[in-house]
Design a protein around this motif. Structure first.
Motif, PDB file in Angstrom:
ATOM      1  N   VAL A 114      17.383  21.703  -7.368  1.00 45.71           N
ATOM      2  CA  VAL A 114      17.502  22.521  -6.154  1.00 45.71           C
ATOM      3  C   VAL A 114      17.421  21.639  -4.901  1.00 45.71           C
ATOM      4  CG1 VAL A 114      16.674  24.531  -4.887  1.00 45.71           C
ATOM      5  CG2 VAL A 114      16.393  24.445  -7.363  1.00 45.71           C
ATOM      6  N   LEU A 115      16.261  21.056  -4.654  1.00 48.45           N
ATOM      7  CA  LEU A 115      16.030  20.298  -3.423  1.00 48.45           C
ATOM      8  C   LEU A 115      14.925  19.272  -3.641  1.00 48.45           C
ATOM      9  CD1 LEU A 115      16.216  19.953  -0.241  1.00 48.45           C
ATOM     10  CD2 LEU A 115      14.447  21.710  -0.115  1.00 48.45           C
ATOM     11  N   LYS A 116      15.128  18.102  -3.079  1.00 50.29           N
ATOM     12  CA  LYS A 116      14.074  17.085  -3.073  1.00 50.29           C
ATOM     13  C   LYS A 116      14.000  16.520  -1.658  1.00 50.29           C
ATOM     14  CE  LYS A 116      12.556  12.729  -5.202  1.00 50.29           C
ATOM     15  NZ  LYS A 116      12.563  11.903  -3.956  1.00 50.29           N
ATOM     16  N   SER A 117      12.858  16.710  -1.005  1.00 50.30           N
ATOM     17  CA  SER A 117      12.661  16.233   0.361  1.00 50.30           C
ATOM     18  C   SER A 117      11.645  15.105   0.358  1.00 50.30           C
ATOM     19  CB  SER A 117      12.156  17.373   1.264  1.00 50.30           C
ATOM     20  OG  SER A 117      13.128  18.397   1.369  1.00 50.30           O
ATOM     21  N   ASP A 118      12.019  13.975   0.974  1.00 50.74           N
ATOM     22  CA  ASP A 118      11.134  12.818   1.047  1.00 50.74           C
ATOM     23  C   ASP A 118      10.454  12.799   2.414  1.00 50.74           C
ATOM     24  OD1 ASP A 118      12.041  12.049  -1.476  1.00 50.74           O
ATOM     25  OD2 ASP A 118      13.692  10.876  -0.625  1.00 50.74           O
ATOM     26  N   PHE A 119       9.143  13.078   2.432  1.00 52.94           N
ATOM     27  CA  PHE A 119       8.404  13.172   3.681  1.00 52.94           C
ATOM     28  C   PHE A 119       7.589  11.913   3.943  1.00 52.94           C
ATOM     29  CE2 PHE A 119       8.918  17.641   2.448  1.00 52.94           C
ATOM     30  CZ  PHE A 119       9.417  18.172   3.624  1.00 52.94           C
ATOM     31  N   PRO A 120       7.572  11.440   5.185  1.00 48.50           N
ATOM     32  CA  PRO A 120       6.660  10.357   5.547  1.00 48.50           C
ATOM     33  C   PRO A 120       5.249  10.914   5.689  1.00 48.50           C
ATOM     34  CG  PRO A 120       7.823  11.113   7.500  1.00 48.50           C
ATOM     35  CD  PRO A 120       8.400  11.879   6.328  1.00 48.50           C
ATOM     36  N   PRO A 121       4.245  10.042   5.715  1.00 43.94           N
ATOM     37  CA  PRO A 121       2.870  10.546   5.878  1.00 43.94           C
ATOM     38  C   PRO A 121       2.676  11.151   7.265  1.00 43.94           C
ATOM     39  CG  PRO A 121       2.914   8.146   5.998  1.00 43.94           C
ATOM     40  CD  PRO A 121       4.282   8.563   5.548  1.00 43.94           C
TER      41      PRO A 121
ATOM     42  N   ARG B 148      14.818  11.982   4.116  1.00 47.27           N
ATOM     43  CA  ARG B 148      16.012  12.192   3.280  1.00 47.27           C
ATOM     44  C   ARG B 148      15.865  13.509   2.541  1.00 47.27           C
ATOM     45  NH1 ARG B 148      20.138   8.919   1.035  1.00 47.27           N
ATOM     46  NH2 ARG B 148      21.022   9.782  -0.897  1.00 47.27           N
ATOM     47  N   VAL B 149      16.958  14.252   2.449  1.00 52.27           N
ATOM     48  CA  VAL B 149      16.984  15.525   1.742  1.00 52.27           C
ATOM     49  C   VAL B 149      18.066  15.447   0.668  1.00 52.27           C
ATOM     50  CG1 VAL B 149      17.371  18.007   1.926  1.00 52.27           C
ATOM     51  CG2 VAL B 149      16.230  16.782   3.784  1.00 52.27           C
ATOM     52  N   SER B 150      17.650  15.593  -0.595  1.00 54.95           N
ATOM     53  CA  SER B 150      18.602  15.588  -1.704  1.00 54.95           C
ATOM     54  C   SER B 150      18.986  17.019  -2.034  1.00 54.95           C
ATOM     55  CB  SER B 150      17.991  14.897  -2.929  1.00 54.95           C
ATOM     56  OG  SER B 150      17.688  13.546  -2.635  1.00 54.95           O
ATOM     57  N   ILE B 151      20.268  17.320  -1.913  1.00 58.18           N
ATOM     58  CA  ILE B 151      20.799  18.677  -2.090  1.00 58.18           C
ATOM     59  C   ILE B 151      21.256  18.850  -3.532  1.00 58.18           C
ATOM     60  CG2 ILE B 151      22.614  20.268  -1.388  1.00 58.18           C
ATOM     61  CD1 ILE B 151      22.648  18.783   1.334  1.00 58.18           C
TER      62      ILE B 151
ATOM     63  N   GLN C 115      19.577  18.428   8.506  1.00 59.15           N
ATOM     64  CA  GLN C 115      20.906  18.553   7.927  1.00 59.15           C
ATOM     65  C   GLN C 115      21.637  17.214   7.993  1.00 59.15           C
ATOM     66  OE1 GLN C 115      22.376  21.452  10.881  1.00 59.15           O
ATOM     67  NE2 GLN C 115      24.241  20.230  11.085  1.00 59.15           N
ATOM     68  N   ASP C 116      21.300  16.397   9.003  1.00 57.51           N
ATOM     69  CA  ASP C 116      21.914  15.080   9.137  1.00 57.51           C
ATOM     70  C   ASP C 116      21.238  14.025   8.271  1.00 57.51           C
ATOM     71  OD1 ASP C 116      24.101  15.496  10.838  1.00 57.51           O
ATOM     72  OD2 ASP C 116      22.819  15.559  12.604  1.00 57.51           O
ATOM     73  N   ARG C 117      20.276  14.457   7.459  1.00 54.03           N
ATOM     74  CA  ARG C 117      19.647  13.558   6.482  1.00 54.03           C
ATOM     75  C   ARG C 117      19.862  14.084   5.070  1.00 54.03           C
ATOM     76  NH1 ARG C 117      14.155  14.027   9.931  1.00 54.03           N
ATOM     77  NH2 ARG C 117      15.063  13.390  11.930  1.00 54.03           N
ATOM     78  N   GLY C 118      20.784  15.035   4.929  1.00 52.65           N
ATOM     79  CA  GLY C 118      21.050  15.654   3.645  1.00 52.65           C
ATOM     80  C   GLY C 118      22.172  14.961   2.896  1.00 52.65           C
ATOM     81  N   PHE C 119      21.984  14.805   1.570  1.00 51.58           N
ATOM     82  CA  PHE C 119      22.980  14.158   0.708  1.00 51.58           C
ATOM     83  C   PHE C 119      23.020  14.899  -0.626  1.00 51.58           C
ATOM     84  CE2 PHE C 119      21.500  11.016   3.695  1.00 51.58           C
ATOM     85  CZ  PHE C 119      22.663  10.388   4.116  1.00 51.58           C
ATOM     86  N   VAL C 120      24.222  15.189  -1.111  1.00 52.95           N
ATOM     87  CA  VAL C 120      24.367  15.891  -2.377  1.00 52.95           C
ATOM     88  C   VAL C 120      23.942  14.983  -3.524  1.00 52.95           C
ATOM     89  CG1 VAL C 120      26.020  16.904  -3.994  1.00 52.95           C
ATOM     90  CG2 VAL C 120      26.198  17.407  -1.547  1.00 52.95           C
ATOM     91  N   ASP C 121      23.094  15.526  -4.398  1.00 51.15           N
ATOM     92  CA  ASP C 121      22.651  14.825  -5.600  1.00 51.15           C
ATOM     93  C   ASP C 121      22.509  15.882  -6.689  1.00 51.15           C
ATOM     94  OD1 ASP C 121      21.446  13.459  -7.646  1.00 51.15           O
ATOM     95  OD2 ASP C 121      19.856  12.563  -6.428  1.00 51.15           O
ATOM     96  N   LEU C 122      23.534  16.038  -7.513  1.00 49.36           N
ATOM     97  CA  LEU C 122      23.551  17.114  -8.499  1.00 49.36           C
ATOM     98  C   LEU C 122      22.603  16.868  -9.665  1.00 49.36           C
ATOM     99  CD1 LEU C 122      27.340  18.056  -8.531  1.00 49.36           C
ATOM    100  CD2 LEU C 122      25.470  19.021  -7.178  1.00 49.36           C
ATOM    101  N   SER C 123      21.934  15.711  -9.689  1.00 53.56           N
ATOM    102  CA  SER C 123      20.886  15.500 -10.690  1.00 53.56           C
ATOM    103  C   SER C 123      19.588  16.201 -10.292  1.00 53.56           C
ATOM    104  CB  SER C 123      20.613  14.001 -10.876  1.00 53.56           C
ATOM    105  OG  SER C 123      20.005  13.440  -9.713  1.00 53.56           O
ATOM    106  N   VAL C 124      19.514  16.623  -9.022  1.00 55.21           N
ATOM    107  CA  VAL C 124      18.365  17.379  -8.520  1.00 55.21           C
ATOM    108  C   VAL C 124      18.644  18.863  -8.737  1.00 55.21           C
ATOM    109  CG1 VAL C 124      17.045  17.977  -6.453  1.00 55.21           C
ATOM    110  CG2 VAL C 124      17.808  15.619  -6.813  1.00 55.21           C
TER     111      VAL C 124
END
Length: 361
Positions: free
Chosen positions: A108-115, A127-130, A97-106
């Motif tokens: 639903v959800l876009k999560s950036d995962f490291p390997p 990073r989590v795009s809300i 939740q502390d890596r979440g940022f609103v991005d209304l171009s997304v």
């Protein structure tokens, strides 16, 4: 009286969230049951079985789109609801939740995962795009489900936190409330484990230096809570009789417990986190986190290792002073026992639902 119980842990308990081997693992457990109901018995909260879900994995539980729920997860919640008399509470947020940022171009959800690595085989998103539909997925859950939604505090970007609160308010109280009419937003949590935002006694250090302390947190939390309250309508204890809102309340704290005695309920109360009557009126509880285990790829975890009675009683005992302090100001204290096995094998099951909540009345 002794009762022999054979527990079969079957596969695929939660769609995409839990994986299991094709054959069940059977463990024989001896339970000691009294022949009579003890005089010291106490009623158990139906929320003893609740779930805390990492924000980056929200779609795996709620479904990929509004109106298309995860049928298997919903059935699991309904089964628990039938047995406890109340639908389980869901906390959505946690670390990510502390890596979440609103991005209304997304959408639903876009999560950036490291390997993944050997030590972190199931990493959390960096990073989590809300997107616009993100909070609306709450309506995919069974009727009667209650939610605690988490907002980003760690970025210390008040405009971002307000943007999340605005989207959350529109979903539960505004133009899109019809999508969530059968579920309830009961708590809003601003920030997760803020005692790890700064310097710690452990190898993991937060982005902020020694100036980030419990006093700094308390004043910052109040500032953000007031900003969020201008977007969400909260259930306020100071409202006149008959005019109380059905909105949520604030849940504060969410400390790990590792950074005591400085980072404690007593510390933030002494720092004045509830000195403003308007903030006090919106706040209903303190949440404390209690970690019962850690992941190690070499570790073999047996059923009962994490949630045994001795550990549970110890977790409660060492927090007695904090519980007393929280209750003294009229708030509830919630203890969150966290099964911290990141993709670790527990009786042949890989857990991604990692936390079990237990309420202290």
């Amino acid at each position: 009286m002794h009762l022999k119980v054979s527990v079969a842990l079957l596969g695929a308990l939660i769609s995409r969230g839990i994986e299991a081997q094709s054959s069940p693992s059977v463990t024989n457990i001896t339970l000691q049951l009294p022949t009579r109901i003890p005089a010291w018995r106490e009623p158990l909260s139906p929320h003893l079985a609740a779930f805390s879900i990492e924000m980056d994995r929200w779609l795996e539980f709620a479904g990929q789109e509004v109106g298309k729920p995860n049928v298997y997860f919903n059935q699991l919640l309904q089964n628990l609801g039938e047995r406890t008399g109340q639908m389980p509470l869901l906390r959505v947020g946690a670390n990510t939740q502390d890596r979440g940022f609103v991005d209304l171009s997304v959408p639903v959800l876009k999560s950036d995962f490291p390997p993944p690595t050997v030590n972190v085989p199931n990493p959390e998103a960096t990073r989590v795009s809300i997107g616009r539909e993100f909070y609306a997925l709450s309506g995919n859950l069974p009727a009667g489900t209650s939610f605690m939604w988490g907002l980003n505090l760690k970025s210390l970007n008040k405009s971002e936190t307000v943007a999340q609160a605005r989207l959350l308010a529109d979903t539960f109280q505004g133009s899109r409330a019809h999508l969530t009419k059968n579920v309830t937003l009961v708590n809003v949590e601003i920030g997760n484990e803020p005692d790890f935002y700064g310097l710690t006694r452990f190898g993991v250090q937060g982005p902020y230096g020694p100036s980030w302390n419990v006093a700094n947190y308390s004043s910052t939390w109040v500032e953000f809570a007031e900003a969020v309250s201008r977007e969400l309508e909260f259930n306020r204890s100071d409202s006149p009789a008959g005019s109380r809102s059905t909105g949520p309340t604030l849940s504060m704290g969410a400390f790990t417990g590792f950074m005591g005695p400085e980072w404690s309920p007593q510390g933030m109360l002494q720092a004045g986190i509830l000195d403003k009557a308007s903030v006090m009126a919106m706040t209903s509880q303190y949440a404390g986190h209690a970690y019962s285990g850690g992941f190690d790829p070499r570790r073999v975890v047996n059923p009962g290792d994490l949630m045994n009675k001795l550990s549970v009683r110890a977790n409660m005992t060492i927090r007695t002073d904090g519980i007393t302090a929280v209750r003294s100001v009229g708030l509830k204290y919630i203890l969150v026992f966290q099964i911290r096995i990141l993709a670790g094998k527990v009786a042949n099951i890989t857990l991604r639902v990692r936390r079990i909540h237990m309420r202290s009345k």
